[in-house]
Design a protein around this motif. Structure first.
Motif, PDB file in Angstrom:
ATOM      1  N   PRO A 132      27.291  -3.609  -0.918  1.00  0.00           N
ATOM      2  CA  PRO A 132      25.977  -4.179  -0.596  1.00  0.00           C
ATOM      3  C   PRO A 132      25.267  -3.491   0.566  1.00  0.00           C
ATOM      4  N   ASP A 133      25.996  -2.761   1.409  1.00  0.00           N
ATOM      5  CA  ASP A 133      25.378  -2.082   2.542  1.00  0.00           C
ATOM      6  C   ASP A 133      25.039  -0.624   2.232  1.00  0.00           C
ATOM      7  N   ALA A 134      25.003  -0.262   0.963  1.00  0.00           N
ATOM      8  CA  ALA A 134      24.703   1.118   0.566  1.00  0.00           C
ATOM      9  C   ALA A 134      23.317   1.522   1.047  1.00  0.00           C
ATOM     10  N   GLU A 135      23.162   2.789   1.362  1.00  0.00           N
ATOM     11  CA  GLU A 135      21.877   3.322   1.830  1.00  0.00           C
ATOM     12  C   GLU A 135      20.910   3.392   0.655  1.00  0.00           C
ATOM     13  N   LEU A 136      19.749   2.778   0.793  1.00  0.00           N
ATOM     14  CA  LEU A 136      18.783   2.679  -0.296  1.00  0.00           C
ATOM     15  C   LEU A 136      17.488   3.432  -0.032  1.00  0.00           C
ATOM     16  N   ARG A 137      17.110   3.548   1.246  1.00  0.00           N
ATOM     17  CA  ARG A 137      15.779   4.042   1.580  1.00  0.00           C
ATOM     18  C   ARG A 137      15.523   5.446   1.030  1.00  0.00           C
ATOM     19  N   THR A 138      16.537   6.311   1.047  1.00  0.00           N
ATOM     20  CA  THR A 138      16.330   7.679   0.560  1.00  0.00           C
ATOM     21  C   THR A 138      15.965   7.698  -0.919  1.00  0.00           C
ATOM     22  N   GLY A 139      16.691   6.927  -1.729  1.00  0.00           N
ATOM     23  CA  GLY A 139      16.375   6.873  -3.153  1.00  0.00           C
ATOM     24  C   GLY A 139      15.007   6.270  -3.419  1.00  0.00           C
ATOM     25  N   LEU A 140      14.658   5.222  -2.671  1.00  0.00           N
ATOM     26  CA  LEU A 140      13.343   4.608  -2.830  1.00  0.00           C
ATOM     27  C   LEU A 140      12.251   5.595  -2.442  1.00  0.00           C
ATOM     28  N   ALA A 141      12.502   6.368  -1.378  1.00  0.00           N
ATOM     29  CA  ALA A 141      11.518   7.364  -0.954  1.00  0.00           C
ATOM     30  C   ALA A 141      11.380   8.476  -1.985  1.00  0.00           C
ATOM     31  N   ARG A 142      12.515   8.927  -2.563  1.00  0.00           N
ATOM     32  CA  ARG A 142      12.447   9.983  -3.577  1.00  0.00           C
ATOM     33  C   ARG A 142      11.668   9.500  -4.800  1.00  0.00           C
ATOM     34  N   ALA A 143      11.874   8.258  -5.192  1.00  0.00           N
ATOM     35  CA  ALA A 143      11.128   7.727  -6.327  1.00  0.00           C
ATOM     36  C   ALA A 143       9.646   7.636  -6.007  1.00  0.00           C
ATOM     37  N   GLY A 144       9.321   7.235  -4.775  1.00  0.00           N
ATOM     38  CA  GLY A 144       7.919   7.217  -4.372  1.00  0.00           C
ATOM     39  C   GLY A 144       7.300   8.604  -4.419  1.00  0.00           C
ATOM     40  N   THR A 145       8.074   9.587  -3.978  1.00  0.00           N
ATOM     41  CA  THR A 145       7.595  10.973  -4.056  1.00  0.00           C
ATOM     42  C   THR A 145       7.402  11.393  -5.511  1.00  0.00           C
ATOM     43  N   ALA A 146       8.347  11.014  -6.387  1.00  0.00           N
ATOM     44  CA  ALA A 146       8.242  11.374  -7.800  1.00  0.00           C
ATOM     45  C   ALA A 146       7.016  10.739  -8.450  1.00  0.00           C
ATOM     46  N   SER A 147       6.750   9.485  -8.134  1.00  0.00           N
ATOM     47  CA  SER A 147       5.578   8.832  -8.724  1.00  0.00           C
ATOM     48  C   SER A 147       4.299   9.505  -8.249  1.00  0.00           C
ATOM     49  N   ALA A 148       4.245   9.858  -6.963  1.00  0.00           N
ATOM     50  CA  ALA A 148       3.054  10.530  -6.453  1.00  0.00           C
ATOM     51  C   ALA A 148       2.904  11.922  -7.056  1.00  0.00           C
ATOM     52  N   ALA A 149       4.032  12.635  -7.216  1.00  0.00           N
ATOM     53  CA  ALA A 149       3.960  13.962  -7.826  1.00  0.00           C
ATOM     54  C   ALA A 149       3.498  13.870  -9.277  1.00  0.00           C
ATOM     55  N   ALA A 150       3.978  12.867 -10.010  1.00  0.00           N
ATOM     56  CA  ALA A 150       3.546  12.672 -11.393  1.00  0.00           C
ATOM     57  C   ALA A 150       2.059  12.371 -11.462  1.00  0.00           C
ATOM     58  N   LEU A 151       1.592  11.528 -10.548  1.00  0.00           N
ATOM     59  CA  LEU A 151       0.171  11.193 -10.524  1.00  0.00           C
ATOM     60  C   LEU A 151      -0.673  12.416 -10.163  1.00  0.00           C
ATOM     61  N   ALA A 152      -0.177  13.235  -9.204  1.00  0.00           N
ATOM     62  CA  ALA A 152      -0.913  14.431  -8.811  1.00  0.00           C
ATOM     63  C   ALA A 152      -1.007  15.418  -9.970  1.00  0.00           C
ATOM     64  N   LEU A 153       0.127  15.702 -10.614  1.00  0.00           N
ATOM     65  CA  LEU A 153       0.127  16.618 -11.750  1.00  0.00           C
ATOM     66  C   LEU A 153      -0.714  16.063 -12.894  1.00  0.00           C
ATOM     67  N   GLY A 154      -0.577  14.752 -13.134  1.00  0.00           N
ATOM     68  CA  GLY A 154      -1.338  14.140 -14.213  1.00  0.00           C
ATOM     69  C   GLY A 154      -2.838  14.178 -13.971  1.00  0.00           C
ATOM     70  N   THR A 155      -3.268  13.905 -12.739  1.00  0.00           N
ATOM     71  CA  THR A 155      -4.704  13.910 -12.473  1.00  0.00           C
ATOM     72  C   THR A 155      -5.299  15.307 -12.595  1.00  0.00           C
ATOM     73  N   LEU A 156      -4.569  16.319 -12.156  1.00  0.00           N
ATOM     74  CA  LEU A 156      -5.071  17.685 -12.317  1.00  0.00           C
ATOM     75  C   LEU A 156      -5.213  18.035 -13.793  1.00  0.00           C
ATOM     76  N   THR A 157      -4.183  17.715 -14.565  1.00  0.00           N
ATOM     77  CA  THR A 157      -4.218  18.021 -15.999  1.00  0.00           C
ATOM     78  C   THR A 157      -5.259  17.171 -16.719  1.00  0.00           C
ATOM     79  N   GLY A 158      -5.255  15.873 -16.413  1.00  0.00           N
ATOM     80  CA  GLY A 158      -6.193  14.973 -17.070  1.00  0.00           C
ATOM     81  C   GLY A 158      -7.639  15.255 -16.703  1.00  0.00           C
ATOM     82  N   GLY A 159      -7.872  15.680 -15.471  1.00  0.00           N
ATOM     83  CA  GLY A 159      -9.232  16.024 -15.086  1.00  0.00           C
ATOM     84  C   GLY A 159      -9.706  17.318 -15.697  1.00  0.00           C
ATOM     85  N   ALA A 160      -8.792  18.261 -15.913  1.00  0.00           N
ATOM     86  CA  ALA A 160      -9.174  19.566 -16.452  1.00  0.00           C
ATOM     87  C   ALA A 160      -9.349  19.550 -17.964  1.00  0.00           C
ATOM     88  N   LEU A 161      -8.627  18.678 -18.672  1.00  0.00           N
ATOM     89  CA  LEU A 161      -8.675  18.697 -20.140  1.00  0.00           C
ATOM     90  C   LEU A 161     -10.091  18.536 -20.712  1.00  0.00           C
TER      91      LEU A 161
END
Length: 443
Positions: A132-161
């Motif tokens: 129960p005391d496992a470190e969680l913040r790093t994984g949560l932060a990586r997922a937040g980074t992944a969601s933002a990266a997906a949104l960034a890549l998606g908006t560039l592609t979606g805006g250019a199409l």
């Protein structure tokens, strides 16, 4: 859970499934408001359609969170993907208000189903392996980074199409003529999102293992929904720290709703055409999501620098509120200086929200246990969607100018001020360090 994935593998799969979920969202974000405008919808109607989405999420958040806690994370996530694919098809092809409203209902249902299971799966898997005391913040932060990266890549592609379809022999016009106006160039990003959505469903079904759960009849699940709803409401009312997390989520929803509603129209006005406006908005949105990714990745560092997760949330939300207020003030000006200040404000909004999210959720997961984890995340998403919808309805009817922007900034600033004084967690029951949220169960 015997044979649970190790934390590194769980983190990678959580990051991948997060990326795949948010990439279709990024694809249709730049064109969504402009596409609805091309279909003849006014800004007030568009705001109402957004409200349909948000109120659908709000109505289903707690029951679907409890559903995930009972039948498992994987089937609920897969169902969310199927609903999102259906919604994107309707959004791309729909001409009538009722079809677009149905798309928003389906998309809101998918959002409600997806708001907690992936993160709950990750936390459950890591804690099953490391305690129960496992470190969680790093994984949560990586997922937040992944969601933002997906949104960034998606908006560039979606805006250019749509813009690319207008080049050369004007494929967009030919496509529109061939489909009798059913498919517009601005429809292409949403259609591309359906393909990614199908990949998301396949990944969830094959790469997110979880222990078998006892079979539960549908009537027993439905009977337990009121228990889930009441448990979620008690969670928000009974623990001061969790209550601040939920109120902060509502403030973030107000900020995001304001930016997402007003920025596309302003971009189109600056460029003089919807397609080029989608490109400009895509660039802006991409820059914002890059800032979100940077903020999310830096969230653990910010927590160490601030010496507590609570003070880290205060600092991050203060940065975001400053950006939104600055963006509102620059509406009054023109010229290069105003554009630079507006871009700076836009980046600060997403930087602050990105840094706040992992720290808020780390605090939340320390206060709830596995039996109610998805429900707790659903309550958080409920607050974000509901307050965002209400503020969006107001913003869509305010006169053009700084006032709509300043309203969203004021709400976010109020959310930051909640953390000026460190909240005292509710005293736990003897021998229990967490708040247990009753989940729907067979009784």
């Amino acid at each position: 859970m015997t044979g649970a994935l190790d934390p590194v593998s769980a983190r990678r799969r959580f990051t991948a499934v997060t990326f795949l979920f948010w990439l279709p969202v990024g694809l249709y974000i730049p064109s969504q408001v402009l596409l609805l405008g091309e279909r003849g919808m006014t800004l007030a109607t568009i705001a109402s359609l957004f409200a349909v989405h948000s109120f659908t999420v709000a109505a289903l958040e707690l029951p679907t969170g409890g559903l995930s806690d009972v039948i498992g994370r994987r089937p609920v996530l897969a169902a969310a993907g199927v609903l999102n694919v259906s919604a994107l098809v309707l959004l791309a092809l729909g001409n009538d208000v009722w079809m677009l409203a149905l798309a928003m209902v389906l998309m809101g249902s998918g959002r409600a189903l997806s708001s907690g299971p992936a993160e709950a799966w990750y936390v459950d898997t890591v804690q099953a392996h490391s305690g129960p005391d496992a470190e969680l913040r790093t994984g949560l932060a990586r997922a937040g980074t992944a969601s933002a990266a997906a949104l960034a890549l998606g908006t560039l592609t979606g805006g250019a199409l749509p813009w690319l379809l207008g080049l050369g022999p004007d494929l967009g016009a030919r496509l529109t003529d061939a489909t009798s106006g059913l498919v517009l160039p601005l429809s292409a990003p949403a259609l591309a999102g359906t393909a990614v959505g199908l990949v998301f469903v396949a990944y969830v079904l094959t790469r997110l293992p979880e222990p078998p759960r006892p079979p539960t009849a549908l009537r027993d699940v439905l009977r337990g929904v009121p228990v889930t709803v009441l448990g979620g409401l008690r969670l928000g009312a009974g623990d001061p720290l969790v209550r601040r997390v939920l109120l902060t989520a509502g403030a973030a929803g107000a900020a995001l709703g304001t930016v997402e509603l007003l920025t596309p129209g302003r971009a189109a006005a600056l460029t003089g055409a919807p397609a080029s406006g989608a490109v400009l908005f895509a660039v802006l949105a991409c820059a914002g999501f890059v800032c979100t990714a940077f903020g999310s990745h830096a969230a653990p560092l910010l927590s160490r620098w601030a010496r507590s997760g609570e003070r880290a949330v205060l600092a991050a939300l203060g940065v975001g509120a400053t950006g939104l207020l600055l963006l509102g003030l620059t509406v009054l000006w023109s010229g290069p200086v105003a554009l630079v200040l507006a871009a700076t404000g836009y980046g600060l909004i997403y930087l602050g929200l990105g840094a706040a999210g992992p720290n808020e959720n780390d605090l939340l997961h320390r206060r709830v246990d596995s039996a109610g984890r998805a429900t707790a995340l659903s309550v958080q998403s409920l607050a974000l969607q509901l307050i965002g919808a209400l503020v969006g309805l107001v913003v869509g009817r305010l006169p053009a100018g700084p006032l709509p922007w300043l309203l969203g900034g004021t709400v976010l600033l109020a959310g930051a001020l909640l953390w000026v004084r460190r909240p005292r967690p509710a005293a736990p029951e003897p021998g229990s360090p967490t708040v247990t949220v009753p989940a729907a169960s067979a009784r």
